[in-house]
Design a protein around this motif. Structure first.
Motif, short mmCIF file in Angstrom:
data_model
loop_
_atom_site.label_atom_id
_atom_site.label_comp_id
_atom_site.label_asym_id
_atom_site.label_seq_id
_atom_site.Cartn_x
_atom_site.Cartn_y
_atom_site.Cartn_z
N LYS A 1 12.96 -24.21 -65.23
CA LYS A 1 14.37 -24.62 -65.22
C LYS A 1 15.29 -23.66 -64.46
O LYS A 1 16.19 -24.10 -63.73
N PRO A 2 15.10 -22.33 -64.60
CA PRO A 2 16.02 -21.42 -63.88
C PRO A 2 15.90 -21.51 -62.36
O PRO A 2 16.79 -21.03 -61.65
N ILE A 3 14.85 -22.10 -61.85
CA ILE A 3 14.66 -22.20 -60.39
C ILE A 3 15.20 -23.56 -59.92
O ILE A 3 14.70 -24.60 -60.34
N LYS B 1 -13.78 -24.99 -44.34
CA LYS B 1 -13.69 -25.31 -42.91
C LYS B 1 -12.23 -25.47 -42.45
O LYS B 1 -11.88 -25.08 -41.34
N PHE B 2 -11.38 -26.02 -43.33
CA PHE B 2 -10.00 -26.30 -42.93
C PHE B 2 -9.02 -25.18 -43.31
O PHE B 2 -7.83 -25.27 -43.07
N THR B 3 -9.54 -24.10 -43.95
CA THR B 3 -8.65 -23.05 -44.45
C THR B 3 -8.27 -22.05 -43.35
O THR B 3 -9.14 -21.52 -42.67
N LEU B 4 -6.95 -21.83 -43.21
CA LEU B 4 -6.46 -20.84 -42.23
C LEU B 4 -6.30 -19.48 -42.89
O LEU B 4 -6.52 -18.45 -42.26
N SER B 5 -5.85 -19.45 -44.16
CA SER B 5 -5.71 -18.17 -44.86
C SER B 5 -5.72 -18.40 -46.37
O SER B 5 -5.49 -19.52 -46.83
N THR B 6 -6.00 -17.32 -47.09
CA THR B 6 -6.17 -17.40 -48.55
C THR B 6 -5.52 -16.19 -49.19
O THR B 6 -5.55 -15.10 -48.62
N LYS B 7 -4.92 -16.38 -50.37
CA LYS B 7 -4.39 -15.23 -51.11
C LYS B 7 -4.61 -15.43 -52.62
O LYS B 7 -4.49 -16.54 -53.12
N HIS B 8 -4.96 -14.31 -53.29
CA HIS B 8 -5.24 -14.37 -54.72
C HIS B 8 -4.11 -13.72 -55.52
O HIS B 8 -3.54 -12.73 -55.09
N TYR B 9 -3.88 -14.27 -56.71
CA TYR B 9 -2.85 -13.72 -57.61
C TYR B 9 -3.47 -13.59 -58.99
O TYR B 9 -4.15 -14.49 -59.46
N GLN B 10 -3.24 -12.43 -59.64
CA GLN B 10 -3.79 -12.22 -60.99
C GLN B 10 -2.76 -11.66 -61.95
O GLN B 10 -1.86 -10.96 -61.51
N ILE C 1 4.68 -18.54 -59.62
CA ILE C 1 3.43 -17.99 -60.15
C ILE C 1 3.71 -16.90 -61.20
O ILE C 1 3.10 -16.92 -62.28
N PRO C 2 4.65 -15.98 -60.94
CA PRO C 2 4.93 -14.97 -61.98
C PRO C 2 5.40 -15.57 -63.30
O PRO C 2 5.22 -14.97 -64.36
N LEU C 3 6.01 -16.76 -63.27
CA LEU C 3 6.46 -17.39 -64.52
C LEU C 3 5.31 -17.98 -65.33
O LEU C 3 5.44 -18.23 -66.53
N VAL C 4 4.18 -18.21 -64.66
CA VAL C 4 3.08 -18.93 -65.30
C VAL C 4 1.91 -18.01 -65.67
O VAL C 4 1.29 -18.19 -66.73
N LEU C 5 1.61 -17.03 -64.81
CA LEU C 5 0.43 -16.19 -65.03
C LEU C 5 0.47 -15.50 -66.40
O LEU C 5 1.50 -14.93 -66.77
N HIS C 6 -0.66 -15.61 -67.13
CA HIS C 6 -0.85 -14.94 -68.43
C HIS C 6 0.09 -15.45 -69.52
O HIS C 6 0.23 -14.81 -70.56
N THR D 1 8.22 -22.28 -47.14
CA THR D 1 9.16 -22.11 -48.26
C THR D 1 8.41 -22.28 -49.58
O THR D 1 8.70 -21.58 -50.55
N CYS D 2 7.44 -23.18 -49.60
CA CYS D 2 6.69 -23.40 -50.85
C CYS D 2 5.85 -22.16 -51.20
O CYS D 2 5.79 -21.76 -52.36
N TRP D 3 5.23 -21.59 -50.18
CA TRP D 3 4.43 -20.39 -50.46
C TRP D 3 5.32 -19.28 -51.01
O TRP D 3 5.00 -18.60 -51.98
N HIS D 4 6.47 -19.10 -50.39
CA HIS D 4 7.45 -18.09 -50.86
C HIS D 4 7.86 -18.36 -52.31
O HIS D 4 7.84 -17.46 -53.16
N MET D 5 8.22 -19.60 -52.62
CA MET D 5 8.65 -19.92 -53.99
C MET D 5 7.52 -19.70 -54.98
O MET D 5 7.73 -19.18 -56.08
N LEU D 6 6.31 -20.12 -54.59
CA LEU D 6 5.16 -19.96 -55.49
C LEU D 6 4.90 -18.48 -55.73
O LEU D 6 4.80 -18.02 -56.88
N GLU D 7 4.79 -17.73 -54.65
CA GLU D 7 4.41 -16.31 -54.78
C GLU D 7 5.48 -15.49 -55.49
O GLU D 7 5.18 -14.70 -56.39
N ASP D 8 6.74 -15.68 -55.11
CA ASP D 8 7.79 -14.78 -55.61
C ASP D 8 8.45 -15.24 -56.90
O ASP D 8 9.05 -14.43 -57.59
N PHE D 9 8.37 -16.52 -57.22
CA PHE D 9 9.09 -17.00 -58.40
C PHE D 9 8.24 -17.80 -59.39
O PHE D 9 8.32 -17.57 -60.59
#
Ligand code: OSB
Ligand code: MG
Length: 368
Positions: A92-94, A359-368, A73-78, A63-71
């Motif tokens: 606040k809106p979230i 060593k402990f990473t299962l997956s990685t994703k980048h956002y720009q 991170i877009p509020l913060v980037l740039h 759920t955290c990954w979903h909230m970060l990716e879809d709501f």
């Protein structure tokens, strides 16, 4: 600062010992690590403390990954952000999703501290050179084992012992521990395993002079806790029930607790944690820093927060080696005679260990 790049990594680390509470057992910690880079190249890290199951609160890694990716991170980037406190307005809106929000808040506080040439502790207004450390001990298979584990923790110098209780593993446990270790500062955490129907049993715990009883009743309750507190002399400590400064204000007004356990993730980040800290200080309510079986980045943030003045009771931020064969920061968090030294280097004062992280990473994703 203007964040131009965010990387999320999903990590999985094996705990040295399984950790058992009234709601379930953890053998591994799966969590997200967020790395934010601002336009000047400063890098900050935030650790998402949510577990992979919704047992402690409703949030999970997914759920955290979903909230970060879809709501979030877009509020913060740039966006131009001059201080991490501004995130509260942006977010606040979230509704809720505090652990997801806190992940970005942590990374931005790290960047902010570095850019203002301060340690994270200083940036937060902390003034302690070292902090007192307690330990949270999970439910063991037998009484003998439980006593042995507590004995070892005392020998390791921890300043207070917290044990987990649940129905059927409570009064007898505390009775035995007090018999073996009469002078050790002891407390119990129920993680919401009881209701007011258990009031007679809970009142029996009053005989043992515990420092406090943590979250005996429902995760979202402050009303029944107030009723219970009126009938008990042992201070109640709220953990799950406090998710914001407003929750804290209401709990204090109602008399639902005598102590508050502050967890950065549970309240949505360091900015909100500071507000709760200040409110509690004004109202004479002591606080201490709780734990979420964090890896090194989350642990470093806890140490910085604990340097604030109203953290007057030992917290749950034990040393790295209590949890992990290898932590993801260098140096690791070390406990000496029951104290951790608050690092004075700029930012979190620990360096992320890339090799261990990979060593402990299962997956990685980048956002720009
Ligand atoms: O209630 O404080 C809690 C661990 C997992 C979930 C909830 C809790 C805990 C702990 C351990 O008590 C704290 C730690 O050692 O990090
Ligand atoms: Mg707790």
């Amino acid at each position: 600062m203007k964040v131009t790049d965010i990387t999320i990594r999903h990590l999985k680390m094996r705990l040295k010992h399984p950790f058992t509470t009234s709601f379930g057992s953890f053998e591994d910690k799966e969590f997200l690590l967020l790395q934010a880079t601002d336009e000047s190249g400063t890098i900050g890290f935030g650790e998402c403390v949510a577990f992979d199951t919704p047992w402690y609160t409703e949030e999970t890694v997914t759920t955290c990954w979903h909230m970060l990716e879809d709501f979030l991170i877009p509020l913060v980037l740039h966006k131009q952000i001059s201080h991490p406190d501004e995130l509260s307005e942006l977010f606040k809106p979230i509704r809720k999703n505090n652990m997801a929000k806190s992940t970005i808040d942590g990374a931005l506080w790290d960047i902010y501290a570095q850019q203002t040439n301060q340690s994270l502790a200083q940036a937060l207004g902390g003034n302690k050179e070292k902090i007192e450390v307690g330990i949270s001990i999970g439910i063991q298979e037998t009484m003998e084992k439980q006593i042995a584990v507590v004995d070892q923790a005392i020998k390791n110098g921890y300043k207070r012992i917290k044990v987990k209780i649940k129905p059927g593993w409570d009064v007898d446990l505390i009775h035995n521990l007090k018999k073996h270790f009469p002078n050790v500062p002891l407390m119990a955490d129920a993680n919401s395993a009881y209701t007011l129907k258990d009031i007679e049993l809970l009142k029996k715990l009053d005989e043992y002079n515990l420092m406090m009883i943590e979250q005996p009743l429902a995760t979202d309750d402050i009303i029944d806790h107030a009723k219970l507190q009126k009938q008990m002399k042992t201070p109640l400590c709220l953990d799950e029930s406090i998710t914001s400064v407003e929750d804290a204000r209401k709990a204090i007004e109602l008399g639902s607790c005598g102590v508050i356990n502050l967890k950065i993730g549970r309240v949505g980040g360091l900015t909100e944690a500071k507000k709760i800290h200040d409110l509690c200080e004004e109202n004479g309510i002591p606080v201490w820093c709780g734990g979420m079986l964090e890896a090194g980045i989350g642990r470093a943030h806890n140490i910085a927060l604990t340097s604030l003045s109203n953290f007057v009771l030992p917290g749950d931020t034990a040393g790295s080696s209590h949890y992990w064969e290898e932590d993801i920061i260098s140096p690791e968090v070390i406990v000496h005679d029951g104290y951790i030294t608050v690092p004075s280097g700029i930012g979190i004062g620990f360096t992320p260990n890339d090799k261990a992280i990979n060593k402990f990473t299962l997956s990685t994703k980048h956002y720009q």
